[in-house]
Write a protein that holds these residues in place. Sequence first.
Motif, PDB file in Angstrom:
ATOM      1  N   SER A   1      68.577   3.867  38.745  1.00 12.86           N
ATOM      2  CA  SER A   1      69.059   2.499  38.833  1.00 12.86           C
ATOM      3  C   SER A   1      68.564   1.830  40.106  1.00 12.86           C
ATOM      4  O   SER A   1      68.403   2.465  41.141  1.00 12.86           O
ATOM      5  CB  SER A   1      70.592   2.474  38.807  1.00 12.86           C
ATOM      6  OG  SER A   1      71.088   3.035  37.614  1.00 12.86           O
TER       7      SER A   1
ATOM      8  N   TYR B   1      69.014  -1.182  43.075  1.00 15.83           N
ATOM      9  CA  TYR B   1      70.115  -1.832  43.783  1.00 15.83           C
ATOM     10  C   TYR B   1      69.590  -2.795  44.838  1.00 15.83           C
ATOM     11  O   TYR B   1      68.488  -2.626  45.367  1.00 15.83           O
ATOM     12  CB  TYR B   1      71.011  -0.791  44.477  1.00 15.83           C
ATOM     13  CG  TYR B   1      71.742   0.127  43.537  1.00 15.83           C
ATOM     14  CD1 TYR B   1      73.076  -0.090  43.207  1.00 15.83           C
ATOM     15  CD2 TYR B   1      71.105   1.223  42.964  1.00 15.83           C
ATOM     16  CE1 TYR B   1      73.749   0.751  42.346  1.00 15.83           C
ATOM     17  CE2 TYR B   1      71.767   2.077  42.097  1.00 15.83           C
ATOM     18  CZ  TYR B   1      73.087   1.832  41.799  1.00 15.83           C
ATOM     19  OH  TYR B   1      73.750   2.667  40.939  1.00 15.83           O
TER      20      TYR B   1
ATOM     21  N   ALA C   1      74.926 -10.642  41.795  1.00 16.94           N
ATOM     22  CA  ALA C   1      75.702 -10.027  40.718  1.00 16.94           C
ATOM     23  C   ALA C   1      75.649 -10.900  39.470  1.00 16.94           C
ATOM     24  O   ALA C   1      75.565 -10.402  38.345  1.00 16.94           O
ATOM     25  CB  ALA C   1      77.144  -9.816  41.164  1.00 16.94           C
TER      26      ALA C   1
ATOM     27  N   ARG D   1      72.289  -7.973  39.061  1.00 18.46           N
ATOM     28  CA  ARG D   1      71.805  -6.973  40.011  1.00 18.46           C
ATOM     29  C   ARG D   1      72.918  -6.023  40.423  1.00 18.46           C
ATOM     30  O   ARG D   1      74.028  -6.439  40.754  1.00 18.46           O
ATOM     31  CB  ARG D   1      71.247  -7.653  41.266  1.00 18.46           C
ATOM     32  CG  ARG D   1      69.989  -8.474  41.048  1.00 18.46           C
ATOM     33  CD  ARG D   1      68.833  -7.580  40.596  1.00 18.46           C
ATOM     34  NE  ARG D   1      68.541  -6.554  41.554  1.00 18.46           N
ATOM     35  CZ  ARG D   1      67.627  -6.652  42.526  1.00 18.46           C
ATOM     36  NH1 ARG D   1      66.922  -7.753  42.647  1.00 18.46           N
ATOM     37  NH2 ARG D   1      67.403  -5.646  43.351  1.00 18.46           N
ATOM     38  N   ASN D   2      72.633  -4.711  40.412  1.00 17.88           N
ATOM     39  CA  ASN D   2      73.535  -3.729  41.008  1.00 17.88           C
ATOM     40  C   ASN D   2      73.493  -3.861  42.516  1.00 17.88           C
ATOM     41  O   ASN D   2      72.449  -4.188  43.097  1.00 17.88           O
ATOM     42  CB  ASN D   2      73.128  -2.312  40.600  1.00 17.88           C
ATOM     43  CG  ASN D   2      73.272  -2.078  39.118  1.00 17.88           C
ATOM     44  OD1 ASN D   2      74.202  -2.570  38.479  1.00 17.88           O
ATOM     45  ND2 ASN D   2      72.337  -1.326  38.535  1.00 17.88           N
ATOM     46  N   LEU D   3      74.626  -3.593  43.164  1.00 22.66           N
ATOM     47  CA  LEU D   3      74.744  -3.877  44.584  1.00 22.66           C
ATOM     48  C   LEU D   3      75.247  -2.684  45.381  1.00 22.66           C
ATOM     49  O   LEU D   3      75.998  -1.850  44.873  1.00 22.66           O
ATOM     50  CB  LEU D   3      75.718  -5.043  44.815  1.00 22.66           C
ATOM     51  CG  LEU D   3      75.437  -6.366  44.094  1.00 22.66           C
ATOM     52  CD1 LEU D   3      76.582  -7.332  44.323  1.00 22.66           C
ATOM     53  CD2 LEU D   3      74.119  -6.957  44.561  1.00 22.66           C
TER      54      LEU D   3
ATOM     55  N   THR E   1      82.427  -6.335  39.749  1.00 21.51           N
ATOM     56  CA  THR E   1      82.202  -5.474  38.589  1.00 21.51           C
ATOM     57  C   THR E   1      82.885  -6.050  37.352  1.00 21.51           C
ATOM     58  O   THR E   1      82.313  -6.084  36.253  1.00 21.51           O
ATOM     59  CB  THR E   1      82.719  -4.057  38.871  1.00 21.51           C
ATOM     60  OG1 THR E   1      81.989  -3.494  39.968  1.00 21.51           O
ATOM     61  CG2 THR E   1      82.548  -3.167  37.642  1.00 21.51           C
TER      62      THR E   1
ATOM     63  N   VAL F   1      78.324  -5.447  36.601  1.00 15.40           N
ATOM     64  CA  VAL F   1      77.311  -4.714  37.353  1.00 15.40           C
ATOM     65  C   VAL F   1      77.981  -3.578  38.125  1.00 15.40           C
ATOM     66  O   VAL F   1      79.201  -3.565  38.306  1.00 15.40           O
ATOM     67  CB  VAL F   1      76.563  -5.639  38.330  1.00 15.40           C
ATOM     68  CG1 VAL F   1      75.804  -6.714  37.571  1.00 15.40           C
ATOM     69  CG2 VAL F   1      77.529  -6.268  39.332  1.00 15.40           C
ATOM     70  N   GLU F   2      77.168  -2.628  38.570  1.00 15.93           N
ATOM     71  CA  GLU F   2      77.695  -1.552  39.397  1.00 15.93           C
ATOM     72  C   GLU F   2      77.657  -1.999  40.856  1.00 15.93           C
ATOM     73  O   GLU F   2      76.622  -2.452  41.353  1.00 15.93           O
ATOM     74  CB  GLU F   2      76.877  -0.273  39.231  1.00 15.93           C
ATOM     75  CG  GLU F   2      77.448   0.891  40.039  1.00 15.93           C
ATOM     76  CD  GLU F   2      76.680   2.179  39.826  1.00 15.93           C
ATOM     77  OE1 GLU F   2      77.151   3.230  40.326  1.00 15.93           O
ATOM     78  OE2 GLU F   2      75.621   2.146  39.179  1.00 15.93           O
ATOM     79  N   VAL F   3      78.783  -1.874  41.532  1.00 14.28           N
ATOM     80  CA  VAL F   3      78.876  -2.296  42.926  1.00 14.28           C
ATOM     81  C   VAL F   3      79.394  -1.124  43.763  1.00 14.28           C
ATOM     82  O   VAL F   3      80.548  -0.713  43.636  1.00 14.28           O
ATOM     83  CB  VAL F   3      79.800  -3.516  43.104  1.00 14.28           C
ATOM     84  CG1 VAL F   3      79.809  -3.954  44.572  1.00 14.28           C
ATOM     85  CG2 VAL F   3      79.360  -4.661  42.215  1.00 14.28           C
TER      86      VAL F   3
ATOM     87  N   GLN G   1      69.593   6.405  44.340  1.00 11.27           N
ATOM     88  CA  GLN G   1      69.565   4.969  44.101  1.00 11.27           C
ATOM     89  C   GLN G   1      68.256   4.387  44.614  1.00 11.27           C
ATOM     90  O   GLN G   1      67.843   4.700  45.722  1.00 11.27           O
ATOM     91  CB  GLN G   1      70.731   4.266  44.792  1.00 11.27           C
ATOM     92  CG  GLN G   1      72.095   4.622  44.223  1.00 11.27           C
ATOM     93  CD  GLN G   1      73.079   5.025  45.292  1.00 11.27           C
ATOM     94  OE1 GLN G   1      72.819   4.866  46.475  1.00 11.27           O
ATOM     95  NE2 GLN G   1      74.197   5.563  44.872  1.00 11.27           N
TER      96      GLN G   1
END
Length: 221
Positions: free
Chosen positions: A2, A4, A23, A27-29, A47, A52-54, A79
């Motif tokens: 993934s 980030y 986000a 975008r994952n953060l 989230t 998204v994955e944060v 990551q």
Amino acid sequence: MSRYALITGASSGIGLAIAEALARRGRNLILLARQRDALESIACELTQRFGVEVLFSSCDLSEPLQVSGLLQELELADQQIDLLVNNAGIGSAGAFIRQDWSREQQLLEVNVLALARLCHALGQRMAQQGGGQILNVASVAAFPTGAVDEQLLRQQGLCAEPVGRPAPRVEKRWRKSLGALPRTDPQRLLSQRTDPRGRLETQRTDDVLRGSRTARRQRPG
């Protein structure tokens, strides 16, 4: 693996606005700041709102050992960071020789050394991954010379007003800057500086105004 975007100073102000904008674009953060409770709350909200994955990490960038620990964690984690937003920053105002040195040292650690270390470490990884972007957030306070006063800050649009989010025209400029980041080839990284001119309440603004008032009181005559 993934991908980030890593954002420093992400718990409030400009950093939080950029995190929300990214986000919203899916975008994952990875969020960095000192306030762990605030980061946890922000991560949950982003989230839920954007799916998204944060991830987040509490880190004081004025402490070199904490920066070293952070870089080790990022090295071990699975990551791919392809966007670094160096937003964290602190400042002071008034005559340099009247400042407490410990505060000036913190300023150098956060604004210069930690930023350079993150650019160096993550820049190397981006080159190995095939490219990436680095966005360094600047301040309009860098443009004036001499004593900084509240009137000048208001003219430059830096002086804060009690608002909960950036003015639409400012957020539009940020989104435009983020949207303009091009893809880069493996041998070339993009480093971009942004200095959005609009009003946004931040701790940095409070610090500058507080220091400016103190400097005027100490001014002879």
